[in-house]
Design an enzyme around this catalytic site. Sequence first.
Site, mmCIF file in Angstrom:
data_model
loop_
_atom_site.group_PDB
_atom_site.id
_atom_site.type_symbol
_atom_site.label_atom_id
_atom_site.label_comp_id
_atom_site.label_asym_id
_atom_site.label_seq_id
_atom_site.Cartn_x
_atom_site.Cartn_y
_atom_site.Cartn_z
ATOM 1 N N TYR A 162 -12.639 -4.317 -9.628
ATOM 2 C CA TYR A 162 -11.833 -5.303 -10.345
ATOM 3 C C TYR A 162 -12.631 -6.163 -11.333
ATOM 4 O O TYR A 162 -12.119 -7.172 -11.807
ATOM 5 C CB TYR A 162 -11.092 -6.206 -9.357
ATOM 6 C CG TYR A 162 -9.820 -5.576 -8.850
ATOM 7 C CD1 TYR A 162 -8.603 -5.831 -9.469
ATOM 8 C CD2 TYR A 162 -9.845 -4.704 -7.776
ATOM 9 C CE1 TYR A 162 -7.439 -5.234 -9.023
ATOM 10 C CE2 TYR A 162 -8.691 -4.096 -7.313
ATOM 11 C CZ TYR A 162 -7.497 -4.371 -7.939
ATOM 12 O OH TYR A 162 -6.342 -3.772 -7.495
ATOM 13 N N GLU A 215 -0.905 -1.618 -10.248
ATOM 14 C CA GLU A 215 -0.275 -2.397 -9.177
ATOM 15 C C GLU A 215 1.245 -2.518 -9.353
ATOM 16 O O GLU A 215 1.894 -3.245 -8.615
ATOM 17 C CB GLU A 215 -0.891 -3.789 -9.071
ATOM 18 C CG GLU A 215 -2.370 -3.804 -8.693
ATOM 19 C CD GLU A 215 -2.664 -3.283 -7.297
ATOM 20 O OE1 GLU A 215 -1.775 -3.371 -6.428
ATOM 21 O OE2 GLU A 215 -3.769 -2.761 -7.088
ATOM 22 N N PHE A 270 -17.371 -7.745 -7.193
ATOM 23 C CA PHE A 270 -18.778 -7.367 -7.052
ATOM 24 C C PHE A 270 -18.977 -6.092 -6.240
ATOM 25 O O PHE A 270 -20.052 -5.516 -6.241
ATOM 26 C CB PHE A 270 -19.594 -8.517 -6.453
ATOM 27 C CG PHE A 270 -19.679 -9.699 -7.384
ATOM 28 C CD1 PHE A 270 -20.289 -9.577 -8.626
ATOM 29 C CD2 PHE A 270 -19.103 -10.915 -7.048
ATOM 30 C CE1 PHE A 270 -20.346 -10.645 -9.504
ATOM 31 C CE2 PHE A 270 -19.155 -11.997 -7.917
ATOM 32 C CZ PHE A 270 -19.778 -11.861 -9.156
ATOM 33 N N GLU A 287 0.830 -1.204 0.000
ATOM 34 C CA GLU A 287 0.000 0.000 0.000
ATOM 35 C C GLU A 287 0.866 1.256 0.000
ATOM 36 O O GLU A 287 0.492 2.272 -0.563
ATOM 37 C CB GLU A 287 -0.971 0.002 1.190
ATOM 38 C CG GLU A 287 -1.951 -1.172 1.213
ATOM 39 C CD GLU A 287 -2.720 -1.364 -0.096
ATOM 40 O OE1 GLU A 287 -2.901 -0.378 -0.841
ATOM 41 O OE2 GLU A 287 -3.131 -2.508 -0.378
HETATM 42 ZN ZN LIG Z 1 -2.768 -2.755 -4.664
#
Ligand SMILES: [Zn+2]
Length: 702
Positions: free
Chosen positions: A625, A517, A621, A488
Amino acid sequence: MTTNDSNPLLRPATTLPAFDEIRPEHVVPGIRALVKEVEGMLEALEREVNPHGASWDSLVDPIERMQDRLGFGFGIVDHLMSVRNSPPLREAYDEVEPEVVKLVTRIGQSQPIYRGLVALRAQASAGKDLDPAQRRVVDKLIQEAELSGVGLEGAARERFQQIRLELAELSTRFGNQLLDATKAFALDLTKSEDIEGLPASFLEMAAQAARAAGNETATAAAGPWRVTLDGPSYTGFMKHARRRDLRETLYRAHIRRASEGSLDNRPLVDAILRLRLEEAKLLGFETYADLSLSRKMAGTVASAEKLLEELLSASHGAAVRDLEEVRAFMIEHGAAADSAEIRHWDVPYWSERLREARYDYSEEQIRKFFPLPRVLDGLFALAKRVFAVEVTAADGEAPVWHPDVRFFKVRSLDGEEIAAFYLDPYSRPAEKKGGAWMNELVGRSRIFAPAGRKARLPVAYLICNGSPPVDGSPSLMTFREIETLFHEFGHTLQHMLTRVDLGLASGIRNVEWDAVELPSQFMENWCYHRDTLVGLSEHVETKTPLPDELFEKIRASRTFQAGLATLRQLNFGFLDLELHHRFVPGGPQTPFDVQRKVAARATVIPPIPEDRFLCAFSHIFQGGYAAGYYSYKWAEVLSADAFAAFEEAGLERTEAVAETGRRFRETVLALGGSESPMEVFKRFRGREPTTEALLRHSGLAY
Ligand SMILES: [Zn+2]
C-alpha cells in the site's frame, strides 16, 4: 534429504498444493530448482523473440507461463510464511527470496522482451492482431517493464537492482520484527479486580492463552488470564477492561511495538523511504508517490489528495463532535475528576459504553447470534441470490495447512464448476500474520486449461483472524468480524467469477490498486441489509434469529462515530502520501515529525510523544500500500456508489436484486483487469462515480 522429484513445491499448477507434505526443508531446493527452470524459460524466450514480428502467442503466453510457474511455487511458500510462520521456514525463505526477486527483476528488465512488446503494440496500433483486452495487457506489461528499470543502463541499472533486493529484504524484516514484537509482549493478570468489565468470552480466550503459555491450570473463572497485542485480545481489552491503568499499559505497549531493542523497525522505516525515493528518481519521477500513482486509477497525487480533502472537510467537524460526546459521557459516568482529560486508551472503552447506552446492546449480545457456520451459510445464500452461484463445502478434497482450514467449491446454478477457495478463519498469533486478506493460489487462464475445458479454474485463499472456538462451542463472530469476512469474500468473488480467459487480466490481476477494493467494500454493505443480516443469524443457545429491534440498533449504530472512523483512515492516507511525496529522507525532519504534522490536521487527539505507530504500519512498509493507502477511501466511493444501484433497484425486490447482481457480476466481477476501471464502473453504473452515496451511508451528508 529431499530430491527434486519428490519435492511438493515443484508439482504443476494444475494440482492443488500438497500442504500435508510441504516442509520447510523443501523450500530451498524447491525454489532454487524453480528459479533455474524459469531462468531456462527466460533465456529461451529471449533467444527466440522476434523484435519485428512478435505475436501474442509467441511472446505474451510465454511471459504468463514464466510468471505462473514461479508464482505458483513461491506463492505457496509466501502463503505459508503468513499462516504457518516458524523459524526454520523463515530461515529458508530468507535464503531463497533474494534469488526470486532477482529473477523477477530480470524478467521485468529483459530488453528483448521489452522490445518485442513495444513492437507488438506498434503492430496493434496498425489495427492488427490484438483485441482491447490484449492491448491493455500489453500496455501494462510495457509500463511495468519501464517501472522495472528496463531503460536503465550501466551503474544506474546495477544500483536499481540492488535497491529492489534491499527493499524486499527490509519489508520482510519489518514484518517479522513486528510479528515477534507482538508476540513478545503479554500482560498476565491474576486478580479479579484486573479483569472487571471483561466479557466471559474474552476471559475464556485469555485463559486459553495463559494455558498455551504454560499455565496449565488457568481457567476463565479463576485465571490467570493472559492479554496480548494480538488483534482480538488487544481490541477486546481496550473496549471492555474497566481498569484504566491497565488499558494505558496495553495501549502504550501497542503503540510502541517494534520500536526498540533488538526488534526496532525505526531504522527500517528510514531506509525503506530513502530507497524508495532513490528508486523513483532513477526512473525519472520526482517522488515515490508520483511513481506509485502513475499506475493507479487516480493517476496523480493531486487527484488522490483532492478526494481525501473532500472527505476531510465533510468529516472533521463530525469527528470533533464524536469525541466531545464520548468525553461528556465519560465524565458523566464516573471518571474521576483528576482524570477527566480523555486519552487514547479511554476512547475505545467509553465509546463502547456510549454505544451500549445509546443503542442498548453489547457486542457480546450480538456475537451470540452469529456462530461462524451459520454466518457462512447465510453468506453463501446471499451469493446465490445476488450472483447466481452455489458454494458448497468440499472439505477433504484438498490438503490443508491446519486442521481448522476449510475448502469450498463454487458452481453455477446449472452445476458447472467455476472456482474453489480455502478458508482459514481463526487467529493463531504464534504463527499467523494478523489482519485478513484474500490471495490467489491460481487464476483463471486459457493457456493452462486442462483437457476438455476452456480455462484453468481459479482457486483463492480467504484468510481471516477471527476469535477461535473456545472449549467446544463454535466461533462467535463480532459484527466487525462479519464485515471483514464479507469484505474478503468480495475479493474472492472477483478472483473467482472472472470471465476473462487471459491469465494476465483475469480476476484481480491487472486491476489498479485503488480500484481493487471495489467488490470487497461493496460486499460489506450487505451486512446492513435486514434480510441478509437476519439470514446470517441463529442464537447459539436459543436458536432464534436476530430480532428486528436488534437489527435496527445495529443499523442505527452504523453511523455512530463515523466522523472519527473516517478521520482515522484519512489520517493514514494523508500520512502515507506525505511520507512518499514531500518528506525528505535524511533531512531535518524524521518520519515521526511528519506523522505529528499530519496528525495535527487529521486527528482530534494528538499522538502521545512516544507514539511509534509507523513501526507497525505494515500496510505501507510490509504490504503493497505504499503511496496507496488512500485507495481504501477511493474504492469506498466506488463501492458505495455501486451499492446505491442496488438500493435504487429496491433491496427487497428479489428480481431487481438478481438483475442488478447479474449486471454487477457481468461487469465489475467478470471483466477484472481487462478494461480500465473507470470504463468498467461506467458499464455497470451508466455514469462516473460520485461521493454522494458514501457520505449518505456514513451519515456525513449535509
Ligand atoms: Zn481488501
